[in-house]
Design a protein around this motif. Structure first.
Motif, short mmCIF file in Angstrom:
data_model
loop_
_atom_site.label_atom_id
_atom_site.label_comp_id
_atom_site.label_asym_id
_atom_site.label_seq_id
_atom_site.Cartn_x
_atom_site.Cartn_y
_atom_site.Cartn_z
N TRP A 219 -25.57 -13.51 -20.03
CA TRP A 219 -25.34 -14.76 -20.76
C TRP A 219 -23.87 -15.00 -21.07
O TRP A 219 -23.52 -16.03 -21.64
N PHE A 220 -23.01 -14.07 -20.71
CA PHE A 220 -21.58 -14.23 -20.94
C PHE A 220 -20.95 -15.05 -19.82
O PHE A 220 -21.52 -15.21 -18.73
N SER A 221 -19.78 -15.57 -20.09
CA SER A 221 -19.02 -16.29 -19.07
C SER A 221 -18.20 -15.30 -18.26
O SER A 221 -17.44 -14.50 -18.81
N ASN A 222 -18.39 -15.33 -16.95
CA ASN A 222 -17.66 -14.43 -16.06
C ASN A 222 -17.62 -15.10 -14.69
O ASN A 222 -18.66 -15.47 -14.14
N ILE A 223 -16.43 -15.26 -14.16
CA ILE A 223 -16.28 -15.97 -12.89
C ILE A 223 -17.10 -15.34 -11.77
O ILE A 223 -17.59 -16.04 -10.89
N LEU A 224 -17.29 -14.03 -11.83
CA LEU A 224 -18.06 -13.35 -10.77
C LEU A 224 -19.54 -13.70 -10.84
O LEU A 224 -20.24 -13.65 -9.83
N TYR A 225 -20.03 -14.04 -12.03
CA TYR A 225 -21.43 -14.41 -12.17
C TYR A 225 -21.75 -15.71 -11.43
O TYR A 225 -22.91 -15.99 -11.13
N ASN A 226 -20.71 -16.50 -11.18
CA ASN A 226 -20.89 -17.75 -10.43
C ASN A 226 -20.62 -17.58 -8.95
O ASN A 226 -21.20 -18.27 -8.12
N LYS A 227 -19.73 -16.65 -8.62
CA LYS A 227 -19.32 -16.47 -7.22
C LYS A 227 -20.32 -15.66 -6.40
O LYS A 227 -20.39 -15.80 -5.18
N TYR A 228 -21.06 -14.77 -7.08
CA TYR A 228 -21.93 -13.83 -6.37
C TYR A 228 -23.38 -14.00 -6.78
O TYR A 228 -23.68 -14.47 -7.88
N THR A 229 -24.28 -13.60 -5.89
CA THR A 229 -25.65 -13.34 -6.28
C THR A 229 -25.72 -11.88 -6.69
O THR A 229 -25.33 -10.99 -5.92
N ILE A 230 -26.18 -11.63 -7.90
CA ILE A 230 -26.18 -10.29 -8.47
C ILE A 230 -27.62 -9.81 -8.64
O ILE A 230 -28.43 -10.47 -9.31
N PHE A 231 -27.93 -8.68 -8.04
CA PHE A 231 -29.24 -8.06 -8.17
C PHE A 231 -29.12 -6.83 -9.07
O PHE A 231 -28.16 -6.07 -8.97
N PHE A 232 -30.12 -6.65 -9.93
CA PHE A 232 -30.12 -5.47 -10.81
C PHE A 232 -31.55 -5.09 -11.14
O PHE A 232 -32.50 -5.84 -10.88
N GLY A 233 -31.72 -3.91 -11.71
CA GLY A 233 -33.02 -3.41 -12.15
C GLY A 233 -32.96 -3.05 -13.62
O GLY A 233 -32.42 -3.79 -14.42
N HIS A 234 -33.55 -1.93 -13.99
CA HIS A 234 -33.32 -1.27 -15.28
C HIS A 234 -33.96 -1.93 -16.49
O HIS A 234 -34.16 -1.26 -17.50
N TRP A 235 -34.32 -3.22 -16.43
CA TRP A 235 -34.71 -3.93 -17.65
C TRP A 235 -36.06 -4.60 -17.43
O TRP A 235 -36.15 -5.81 -17.23
N GLY A 242 -37.70 -15.77 -17.53
CA GLY A 242 -36.78 -16.82 -17.15
C GLY A 242 -35.44 -16.73 -17.86
O GLY A 242 -34.80 -17.75 -18.13
N TYR A 243 -35.01 -15.51 -18.15
CA TYR A 243 -33.80 -15.34 -18.95
C TYR A 243 -32.51 -15.44 -18.14
O TYR A 243 -31.48 -15.84 -18.67
N THR A 244 -32.56 -15.06 -16.89
CA THR A 244 -31.32 -14.95 -16.11
C THR A 244 -30.99 -16.25 -15.41
O THR A 244 -31.89 -17.04 -15.06
N PRO A 245 -29.70 -16.50 -15.16
CA PRO A 245 -29.32 -17.62 -14.31
C PRO A 245 -29.93 -17.46 -12.92
O PRO A 245 -30.34 -16.36 -12.53
N LYS A 246 -29.97 -18.54 -12.16
CA LYS A 246 -30.67 -18.55 -10.87
C LYS A 246 -30.13 -17.50 -9.91
O LYS A 246 -30.89 -16.90 -9.14
N ASN A 247 -28.82 -17.26 -9.93
CA ASN A 247 -28.21 -16.35 -8.96
C ASN A 247 -28.06 -14.92 -9.49
O ASN A 247 -27.42 -14.09 -8.86
#
Length: 278
Positions: A219-235, A242-247
């Protein structure tokens, strides 16, 4: 060739194989990216490691916190009172020792595809890192420490988990503190304080906490969050919220809690799941 991304497997071998059959995964042509936590909790961690090692040229994985703990136990010369029979079975298995020492401990904490603009780590990408070079460098630094023979930073980190470094301090950290932050950020992070420093203890989904001093890292502002599709697990508590942005795509859908093991097709932009039996 199809590129797939799968969430935390946690030793659920039968479900893993069933899901790969469901998507017609072809290990000769397709690629499988894995968000880490291959082992623990589920019934067949040994089979999972055997299988993934057998198709290692077809997968790209990152280490999760449970994987790191297994590596620690195998690398450590100390005797630990392990009560979990599933972990004991792993430690007694000579082929597993070979797989860990010759393959698993050399895996990174971040996977990156420059052309497709993809980033993957077990826990995500912390708000304090807004430069791709820092992220890849941090992953390489940690990987080198974990995999080398004199890995005292890594062993000390696991032995002192209560000591947490949660502030990157604009890339000024050195030594053990730097390694500590990198591991925390890439394998354990969920929430951050409002200044972007890591909070290491809260696990519930955002709608289930009442703490205005915390925000999920994505939910923070970070230029990389817009430039990349980020995949993660752990949570796993995030599933279906529906908490995460689309990418930004969380793939831990609670397999080890009797919920789903989930895979995502990059080309089709489609999710596939199978229920896990606990």
């Amino acid at each position: 060739m199809t590129t797939y991304f799968i969430g935390d497997i946690h030793g659920y071998y039968n479900e893993l194989i069933s899901l790969l059959k469901k998507i017609n995964f072809n290990y000769k042509n397709d690629k499988l990216w894995i968000t880490g936590d291959l082992i623990a909790r589920g019934p067949d961690s040994i089979k999972v490691l055997y299988f993934l090692y057998s198709i290692k040229t077809s997968i790209k994985l990152v280490l999760g916190n449970h994987d790191l703990y297994l590596i620690f136990l195998i690398l450590s010369s100390d005797n630990y009172n392990i009560n979990d029979p599933k972990i004991l079975d792993l430690l007694k298995n000579k082929k597993i020792l070979f797989i860990v020492n010759n393959w698993l401990k050399y895996q990174p904490l971040v996977q990156h595809d420059k052309n497709k603009k993809i980033l993957m780590s077990h826990a995500g990408i912390p708000p304090q890192w807004d430069n791709i070079n820092i992220i890849l460098s941090a992953s390489n630094e940690a990987q080198e420490i974990i995999s080398k023979e004199k890995n005292s930073f890594f062993l000390n980190y696991i032995n002192n988990e209560k000591y947490q470094v949660n502030n990157w301090k604009e890339n000024t950290l050195i030594g053990f503190q730097r390694f500590n932050y990198i591991i925390n950020a890439l394998t354990k992070m969920r929430y951050c304080y409002l200044d972007g420093t890591l909070e290491m203890f809260t696990k519930k989904a955002p709608n289930d906490i009442n703490n205005k001093t915390l925000k999920p890292w994505f939910w923070f502002s970070n230029i990389l969050y817009n430039k990349y599709t980020i995949f993660f697990g752990h949570w796993s508590d995030l599933q279906g919220g529906g908490y995460t942005p689309k990418n930004i795509i969380g793939l831990d859908t609670g397999c080890c809690w009797g919920k789903n093991l989930t895979v995502y097709s990059w080309e089709k932009k489609q999710f596939y799941s199978i229920i896990c039996k606990v």
